[in-house]
Design an enzyme around this catalytic site. Structure first.
Site, PDB file in Angstrom:
ATOM      1  N   ASN A 233       0.909  -1.248   0.315  1.00 51.75           N
ATOM      2  CA  ASN A 233      -0.038   0.085  -0.092  1.00 51.75           C
ATOM      3  C   ASN A 233       0.616   1.115  -0.188  1.00 51.75           C
ATOM      4  OD1 ASN A 233       0.895  -0.201   3.025  1.00 51.75           O
ATOM      5  ND2 ASN A 233      -1.197   0.531   3.410  1.00 51.75           N
TER       6      ASN A 233
ATOM      7  N   CYS B 270      10.636  11.609  10.155  1.00 52.96           N
ATOM      8  CA  CYS B 270      10.143  12.696  11.047  1.00 52.96           C
ATOM      9  C   CYS B 270       8.669  13.159  11.246  1.00 52.96           C
ATOM     10  CB  CYS B 270      10.144  14.296  10.776  1.00 52.96           C
ATOM     11  SG  CYS B 270      12.115  13.919  10.603  1.00 52.96           S
TER      12      CYS B 270
END
Lengths: 400, 266
Positions: free
Chosen positions: A161, A335
């Site tokens: 995905n 991040c």
């Protein structure tokens, strides 16, 4: 072309993150309504409407089974694909432990499969994790090498995905059947985008989610081929032939049935449309922006997935800048993760950390229009150029 | 709190970062911190006059807070004396930005570190402390676990037929000019060539460096090969990052380790 659900993102954002969440199709919601308010699942008060809960349930089973070429009594309803994965791995492994305790998965699985594998490892099972090539594809040779007389289950996701790569499911199924090993596939990423046929592909267990075909959240299915046994995880009143207890979520199941019905009608056209949008997006981005690469297989990829990496810049900054332009997408950058680790999938295809950090994923869906692609193509080059001016990594290559 | 819940001030500094760029010249010093492995790299350039920061510029590879904290600290440091600059803390940067999500505090730490590094570098320059020459590539070559085991099954100590590596993910270990040349040649057969060196900068002629820069070779500096792993053939390696003192896996199909270090003839 179906109209967007009323108030979808208040028409304010260009939504290109379908792989992480999809809206419910308004037609699905409409169909579900009466099972909340009127035919609310008590068999004895429904006969005046003609539809008993049991009939509705049977109709759901039949419809979903037909969608994947299974038999109705091979369909088990769950609360979603994660639960289906749990049933498939834990349920099957423990029930069949006497036959062996070795399980093979791929490195590119959904996090639930990875965590289930870790759990099984702590509980007496041996796990092999198949590496993938630079496009994310599995090698049949490596799979065959890892099969032992102790192997009882192979679990490979139908497609990624994240980077969109589709696995050689037919070949894996063939090999598994030949060796007498059960084959499970988490097909959530591929539902409604590629044709899934459990008989053709020799698939023994399959996980599906309703939301990924624009049905409601909290509903899913585990397909279990007749003759195979597994241990239930949720005990109670013995529903779903004792495999999954709990009062049936009739509205949810009806929603999934309607979602499937819509897919049967519209999937072919929808896939064509999404493919053309995806290809246009990929072509334009690769042409208009220097030093950008497509992650995942160039052709054997989901029709709605465009995953890029941009040299020298970082994914979260890309997303923030896109957000300012009203565009929603996704990234594999560390991040944005809670763990501050870059995406495992991107590392497994051989990317360096800084390349994984500079990744951007667009996943398209039913309610996208051509203008959405145009919008991205219009603003992304400028965003990338701006972030590159800020970056020491992009510059550094220039003055090695 | 989601990692990316940012204040208006952070978003302002992200959208309109101040003092972006580089500086060059005698009175310039650079502070470089962070590491692309962890996702943040900052460079801070300062121009010093009369012990004060006359001008300051930055470059950052990183997320929204990385950009915002670098930008903010350049604003805070401009015009300050070197001693004052050394006293700026990450807490102050975060406060000026009206707060950062807790998981992003390390970004403000990096920004402060980059500034301090720049000041220290300037001071070291002033003292005319000789920059310690970087040790050349060692002559003794220890082989790593897996190197002998996988020789012929993904590990190469010499390459005759380059086309056999078509489209493979290749890791090539720094053995001087010969290995560099090989890396550049290999890019004709595959887009994935990673060059591993323990050095901070490659020791090669300007000509070789030029060709390298226009090639697709990806260079991992300050990195060492720890182990080569796989089932029947090479599937991945373990890389040690000297800077971060961390090791991590890198998925590759082939590892090229030439037996000798051959520097270019001067």
């Amino acid at each position: 072309m179906p109209t967007a659900p009323c108030g979808f993102n208040q028409g304010m954002t260009t939504y290109l993150d379908y792989q992480s969440a999809k809206p419910v199709d308004p037609r699905v919601l409409k169909e579900m309504e009466r099972y909340f308010l009127r035919d609310f699942g008590n068999p004895s008060s429904l006969h005046s409407d003609g539809d008993t809960a049991e009939e509705a349930l049977d109709a759901c089973r039949e419809k979903i089974a037909a969608f994947i070429n299974a038999e109705p009594d091979e369909i088990i309803f769950t609360s979603g694909a994660t639960e289906s994965n749990n049933l498939a791995l834990i349920g099957y492994a423990f029930r069949n432990k006497v036959k062996g305790s070795h399980i093979i998965i791929s490195e590119l699985e959904h996090i639930s499969i990875h965590n289930l594998a870790k759990f099984l490892e702590k509980n007496g099972f041996k796990i092999s994790r198949l590496p993938v090539d630079r496009h994310g594809r599995l090698s049949l040779e490596k799979l065959e090498d890892r099969i032992t007389p102790e192997t009882i289950l192979i679990s490979v996701g139908y497609a990624s995905n994240e980077i969109g790569t589709i696995q050689p499911i037919f070949e894996i199924g063939e090999l598994a059947r030949e060796k007498g090993i059960a084959f499970h596939s988490d097909a959530v990423a591929a539902e409604g985008l590629v044709s899934i046929d459990v008989k053709r592909d020799n698939i023994d267990l399959l996980s599906l989610s309703a939301n990924d075909i624009y049905g409601p959240r909290g509903v899913g299915v585990l397909y279990l081929r007749k003759g195979l046994r597994l241990n239930p995880l949720i005990l109670g009143g013995g529903q779903e032939k004792g495999i999954r207890s709990g009062s049936e979520n009739i509205p949810g199941m009806v929603g999934m049935k309607k979602a499937v019905a819509i897919m049967e009608e519209e999937m072919e056209k929808e896939v064509k449309r999404l493919t053309s949008y995806r290809d246009r997006l990929i072509k334009n981005i690769l042409e208009k922006i220097p030093r950008v690469h497509l992650n995942g297989h160039p052709t054997l990829r989901l029709p709605n997935n465009a995953h890029f990496r941009f040299d020298g810049i970082e994914g979260e900054s890309l997303l923030l800048s896109l957000k300012d332009e009203g565009i929603s997408a996704s990234t594999g950058s560390a991040c944005t993760a809670r763990t501050l680790e870059p995406s495992h999938t991107l590392i497994c295809i051989g990317l360096l950390h800084q390349e994984a950090h500079g990744s951007l994923e667009f996943s398209l869906g039913r309610f996208n229009q051509a203008e959405d692609i145009d919008r991205v193509v219009e603003v992304l080059p400028g965003i990338v150029a701006r972030l590159r001016k800020l970056s020491p990594l992009y510059r550094r290559k220039e003055d090695l | 709190m989601k990692p990316t819940k940012y204040s208006q001030k952070v978003m302002d500094h992200f959208r309109n970062p101040r003092n972006v760029g580089t500086l060059e010249g005698e009175e310039i010093a650079v502070g470089r911190v962070g590491n692309p492995v962890c996702g943040d790299l900052m460079e801070m350039y300062i121009k010093v006059k009369d012990e004060k920061i006359d001008d300051i510029k930055f470059q950052t590879f990183g997320c929204g807070s990385a950009v915002a904290t670098s930008s903010m600290i350049t604003e805070m440091a401009k015009g300050k004396t070197l001693d004052e600059a050394l006293k700026i803390t990450r807490g102050e940067v975060a406060d000026e930005l009206e707060g950062l999500p807790p998981v992003k505090m390390h970004c403000s730490n990096l920004a402060a570190d980059a500034l301090h590094e720049a000041v220290k570098s300037y001071r070291a320059k002033q003292k005319q402390a000789a920059k310690p020459a970087e040790a050349p590539l060692k002559r003794e070559l220890r082989s790593v676990p897996g190197e002998k085991e996988f020789l012929g099954r993904g590990v190469y100590s010499k390459l005759e037929e380059l086309s056999s590596l078509q489209d493979k993910r290749i890791l090539i270990v720094d053995r001087g000019a010969e290995s560099l040349e090989l890396a550049i040649k290999l890019t004709r057969y595959t887009g994935r060539v990673v060059y591993l060196t323990p050095l901070k900068e490659l020791s090669a002629s300007a000509e070789l460096k030029n060709r390298l820069k226009s090639s697709d070779v990806k260079i991992l500096y300050q990195a060492q090969l720890l182990e080569i792993m796989g089932e029947k053939e090479v599937e991945k390696v373990l890389v040690y990052d000297l800077n971060e003192d961390e090791d991590y896996p890198l998925f590759v199909d082939a590892v090229v380790v030439l037996p000798e270090i051959k520097q270019e003839k001067s």
